[in-house]
Motif scaffolding. Structure first.
Motif, PDB file in Angstrom:
ATOM      1  N   ARG A  47      44.261  46.044  66.130  1.00  0.00           N
ATOM      2  CA  ARG A  47      42.887  45.541  66.022  1.00  0.00           C
ATOM      3  C   ARG A  47      42.885  44.089  65.589  1.00  0.00           C
ATOM      4  NH1 ARG A  47      40.476  44.838  61.149  1.00  0.00           N
ATOM      5  NH2 ARG A  47      41.599  45.550  59.298  1.00  0.00           N
ATOM      6  N   ARG A  48      41.806  43.403  65.948  1.00  0.00           N
ATOM      7  CA  ARG A  48      41.645  41.992  65.585  1.00  0.00           C
ATOM      8  C   ARG A  48      41.646  41.860  64.062  1.00  0.00           C
ATOM      9  NH1 ARG A  48      38.680  37.694  68.064  1.00  0.00           N
ATOM     10  NH2 ARG A  48      38.030  39.150  69.678  1.00  0.00           N
ATOM     11  N   SER A  49      42.648  41.209  63.524  1.00  0.00           N
ATOM     12  CA  SER A  49      42.758  41.036  62.074  1.00  0.00           C
ATOM     13  C   SER A  49      43.820  39.987  61.783  1.00  0.00           C
ATOM     14  CB  SER A  49      43.139  42.353  61.384  1.00  0.00           C
ATOM     15  OG  SER A  49      44.454  42.748  61.766  1.00  0.00           O
ATOM     16  N   GLY A  50      43.848  39.520  60.543  1.00  0.00           N
ATOM     17  CA  GLY A  50      44.867  38.564  60.141  1.00  0.00           C
ATOM     18  C   GLY A  50      46.281  39.102  60.293  1.00  0.00           C
ATOM     19  N   PRO A  51      46.580  40.316  59.797  1.00  0.00           N
ATOM     20  CA  PRO A  51      47.929  40.859  59.961  1.00  0.00           C
ATOM     21  C   PRO A  51      48.366  40.985  61.416  1.00  0.00           C
ATOM     22  CG  PRO A  51      46.783  42.048  58.241  1.00  0.00           C
ATOM     23  CD  PRO A  51      45.760  41.136  58.867  1.00  0.00           C
ATOM     24  N   THR A  52      47.448  41.373  62.300  1.00  0.00           N
ATOM     25  CA  THR A  52      47.802  41.467  63.715  1.00  0.00           C
ATOM     26  C   THR A  52      48.086  40.088  64.294  1.00  0.00           C
ATOM     27  OG1 THR A  52      46.395  43.429  63.954  1.00  0.00           O
ATOM     28  CG2 THR A  52      47.059  42.322  65.971  1.00  0.00           C
ATOM     29  N   GLN A  53      47.309  39.088  63.887  1.00  0.00           N
ATOM     30  CA  GLN A  53      47.558  37.722  64.345  1.00  0.00           C
ATOM     31  C   GLN A  53      48.923  37.246  63.884  1.00  0.00           C
ATOM     32  OE1 GLN A  53      45.410  35.512  66.297  1.00  0.00           O
ATOM     33  NE2 GLN A  53      47.460  34.597  66.426  1.00  0.00           N
ATOM     34  N   ASN A  66      44.753  33.415  56.836  1.00  0.00           N
ATOM     35  CA  ASN A  66      44.835  32.816  58.161  1.00  0.00           C
ATOM     36  C   ASN A  66      43.718  31.798  58.380  1.00  0.00           C
ATOM     37  OD1 ASN A  66      46.908  34.562  58.624  1.00  0.00           O
ATOM     38  ND2 ASN A  66      45.957  35.620  60.349  1.00  0.00           N
ATOM     39  N   SER A  67      42.520  32.149  57.909  1.00  0.00           N
ATOM     40  CA  SER A  67      41.363  31.291  58.180  1.00  0.00           C
ATOM     41  C   SER A  67      41.571  29.897  57.606  1.00  0.00           C
ATOM     42  CB  SER A  67      40.091  31.923  57.608  1.00  0.00           C
ATOM     43  OG  SER A  67      40.219  32.133  56.208  1.00  0.00           O
ATOM     44  N   VAL A  68      42.105  29.807  56.399  1.00  0.00           N
ATOM     45  CA  VAL A  68      42.343  28.499  55.783  1.00  0.00           C
ATOM     46  C   VAL A  68      43.419  27.739  56.552  1.00  0.00           C
ATOM     47  CG1 VAL A  68      43.051  27.285  53.695  1.00  0.00           C
ATOM     48  CG2 VAL A  68      41.650  29.353  53.509  1.00  0.00           C
ATOM     49  N   LEU A  69      44.504  28.440  56.905  1.00  0.00           N
ATOM     50  CA  LEU A  69      45.588  27.781  57.636  1.00  0.00           C
ATOM     51  C   LEU A  69      45.113  27.302  59.009  1.00  0.00           C
ATOM     52  CD1 LEU A  69      48.617  30.124  56.820  1.00  0.00           C
ATOM     53  CD2 LEU A  69      47.906  28.025  55.663  1.00  0.00           C
ATOM     54  N   GLU A  70      44.295  28.106  59.686  1.00  0.00           N
ATOM     55  CA  GLU A  70      43.777  27.705  60.991  1.00  0.00           C
ATOM     56  C   GLU A  70      42.871  26.476  60.864  1.00  0.00           C
ATOM     57  OE1 GLU A  70      41.857  31.102  62.638  1.00  0.00           O
ATOM     58  OE2 GLU A  70      43.736  32.046  63.278  1.00  0.00           O
ATOM     59  N   ALA A  71      42.029  26.473  59.841  1.00  0.00           N
ATOM     60  CA  ALA A  71      41.138  25.324  59.652  1.00  0.00           C
ATOM     61  C   ALA A  71      41.932  24.055  59.367  1.00  0.00           C
ATOM     62  CB  ALA A  71      40.167  25.620  58.509  1.00  0.00           C
ATOM     63  N   LEU A  72      42.922  24.148  58.495  1.00  0.00           N
ATOM     64  CA  LEU A  72      43.744  22.986  58.186  1.00  0.00           C
ATOM     65  C   LEU A  72      44.541  22.530  59.404  1.00  0.00           C
ATOM     66  CD1 LEU A  72      45.040  24.033  54.655  1.00  0.00           C
ATOM     67  CD2 LEU A  72      43.453  22.160  55.138  1.00  0.00           C
ATOM     68  N   SER A  73      45.032  23.489  60.182  1.00  0.00           N
ATOM     69  CA  SER A  73      45.805  23.113  61.370  1.00  0.00           C
ATOM     70  C   SER A  73      44.950  22.383  62.387  1.00  0.00           C
ATOM     71  CB  SER A  73      46.441  24.349  62.016  1.00  0.00           C
ATOM     72  OG  SER A  73      45.491  25.112  62.731  1.00  0.00           O
ATOM     73  N   ALA A  74      43.633  22.645  62.368  1.00  0.00           N
ATOM     74  CA  ALA A  74      42.703  21.927  63.240  1.00  0.00           C
ATOM     75  C   ALA A  74      42.241  20.608  62.628  1.00  0.00           C
ATOM     76  CB  ALA A  74      41.488  22.804  63.540  1.00  0.00           C
ATOM     77  N   GLY A  75      42.760  20.293  61.428  1.00  0.00           N
ATOM     78  CA  GLY A  75      42.448  19.015  60.806  1.00  0.00           C
ATOM     79  C   GLY A  75      41.263  19.013  59.879  1.00  0.00           C
ATOM     80  N   GLY A 103      52.285  32.078  58.995  1.00  0.00           N
ATOM     81  CA  GLY A 103      52.345  30.883  59.821  1.00  0.00           C
ATOM     82  C   GLY A 103      51.179  30.816  60.778  1.00  0.00           C
ATOM     83  N   VAL A 104      50.837  29.615  61.179  1.00  0.00           N
ATOM     84  CA  VAL A 104      49.720  29.413  62.088  1.00  0.00           C
ATOM     85  C   VAL A 104      50.181  28.530  63.238  1.00  0.00           C
ATOM     86  CG1 VAL A 104      48.841  27.400  60.845  1.00  0.00           C
ATOM     87  CG2 VAL A 104      47.279  28.734  62.235  1.00  0.00           C
ATOM     88  N   GLN A 105      49.688  28.839  64.417  1.00  0.00           N
ATOM     89  CA  GLN A 105      49.957  27.983  65.568  1.00  0.00           C
ATOM     90  C   GLN A 105      49.115  26.729  65.427  1.00  0.00           C
ATOM     91  OE1 GLN A 105      49.227  29.830  69.336  1.00  0.00           O
ATOM     92  NE2 GLN A 105      49.628  27.983  70.512  1.00  0.00           N
TER      93      GLN A 105
END
Length: 364
Positions: free
Chosen positions: A12-18, A274-283, A170-172
């Motif tokens: 299911r869509r979730s941080g652990p699955t990502q 994940n949400s924080v890492l994704e936001a930071l990775s987007a600058g 980790g985040v892409q």
């Protein structure tokens, strides 16, 4: 080639699955052969297709949740025998409990992504939550190879008598694009974005109340992505302001990140979000509650993060909203992205897991 069996409840869509997807996306296929075994049928919000596009083999026991805990031991062992893995990697309450009960001779690694006592009590209530946490931690104590998703969780587990290895999530990298500076006509700048499950642990009530107070005297938009049982309550709190927008569950997170100026999280507790890492990775500069996991991120990206004390109530958060442009002046989006890439890249996370797999397998 080493065969790795991943056991999870569902995809299911979730941080652990990502995070599992990130791990497999950068896995060395000439060295590892993965199989994902899910315990239950996929829900509507499944990431299964993403894994299939990687060429990952997926099988399922197709069990209802109650069956998954009480009647699946023999079925699980049969599937494990058929695949004959060199190592089993599980994540999640049901999968970890089943592997602890099975007591197999195969090397077993599990990933812990939360503080069970905090997370489960918030999700299931104090009595059931504490019982589930006790059972989950008991299962972890039977596992010789526990990985924590952050140093914060590793320290938490240490306090519970469990040794673990910290491999940070980790985040892409979500690179800034020319669209970052475009404005949606309905979003009054500056745009503050928050995303995640709308549940008590995320503490969105504080965020919404603070922004409603801020918007009484200032221009700006609070954009909230996600859904959950607190949605209606949050909408009621925001009903006096037109500056709070609930977008619900979305697939195009990158597009929303590109329209925001700042990211905000007021969570009580996190693993390594994940949400924080994704936001930071987007600058995006991040305004974060002063909790251990957020401090762990801020130590690696100090110029991109501003922490606020939860016990200060709304006042400090409202003040940070008002001064955000000054607080983050001179911080470039490209610079933020690069600082995240150094420590929290999906590729380095996957490589660390692969090294741990080989270390464990070679112990046999």
């Amino acid at each position: 080639m080493k065969k790795i069996l991943y056991i999870v409840s569902t995809l299911r869509r979730s941080g652990p699955t990502q995070q599992l997807y990130n791990l497999l996306r950068f896995s060395e296929r000439g060295l590892f052969s993965p199989l994902i075994l899910t315990l239950s049928p996929e829900p509507g919000d499944s990431f299964q297709q993403m894994f299939l596009e990687l060429g990952t083999r997926i099988e399922s026991l197709g069990l209802r949740r109650a069956e998954g805990l009480f009647f699946t031991g023999a079925q699980l062992r049969r599937r494990i025998d058929q695949f004959n893995p060199d190592l089993i990697h599980s994540q999640g309450f049901r999968a970890d409990l089943l592997l602890a009960r099975a007591r197999l001779p195969i090397p077993w690694l599990l990933t812990c992504r939360n503080d069970p006592y905090v997370d489960y009590s918030g999700m299931y209530g104090l009595i059931l939550g504490r019982l589930m946490a006790f059972r989950h931690l008991s299962a972890m104590k039977r596992c010789s190879h526990v990985v924590a998703c952050s140093k914060t969780i590793a320290n938490c587990l240490h306090g519970r008598g469990i040794r673990s290895t910290a491999i940070p999530n980790g985040v892409q990298l979500l690179s800034p694009s020319g669209q970052i500076f475009l404005r949606n006509g309905g979003l009054k700048p500056p745009v503050f974005l928050s995303m995640g499950s709308l549940i008590p642990r995320k503490n969105m009530e504080l965020l919404v109340k603070a922004f409603v107070q801020f918007s009484n005297f200032n221009s700006g938009t609070l954009l909230i992505l996600g859904d959950g049982r607190n949605m209606e309550k949050l909408k009621s709190i925001a009903s006096t302001s037109t500056s709070v927008i609930f977008a619900g569950q979305v697939d195009n997170v990158v597009e929303y990140l590109s329209k925001a100026d700042y990211f905000v999280s007021s969570s009580f507790s996190e693993g390594l979000p994940n949400s924080v890492l994704e936001a930071l990775s987007a600058g995006l500069p991040a305004i974060l509650s002063d909790i251990p996991s957020h401090r762990e991120i801020a130590q690696e990206c100090p110029e991109a993060c501003k922490l606020f004390k939860l016990n200060n109530g709304m006042d400090e958060l409202v003040s940070i909203f008002s001064k955000a442009s000054t607080i983050f002046s001179g911080v470039s989006r490209v610079g933020i992205s690069r600082s995240v890439e150094k420590t929290f890249s999906a590729q380095s996370m996957s490589e660390n897991y692969q090294q741990e797999y080989l270390r464990i397998i070679n112990l046999r």
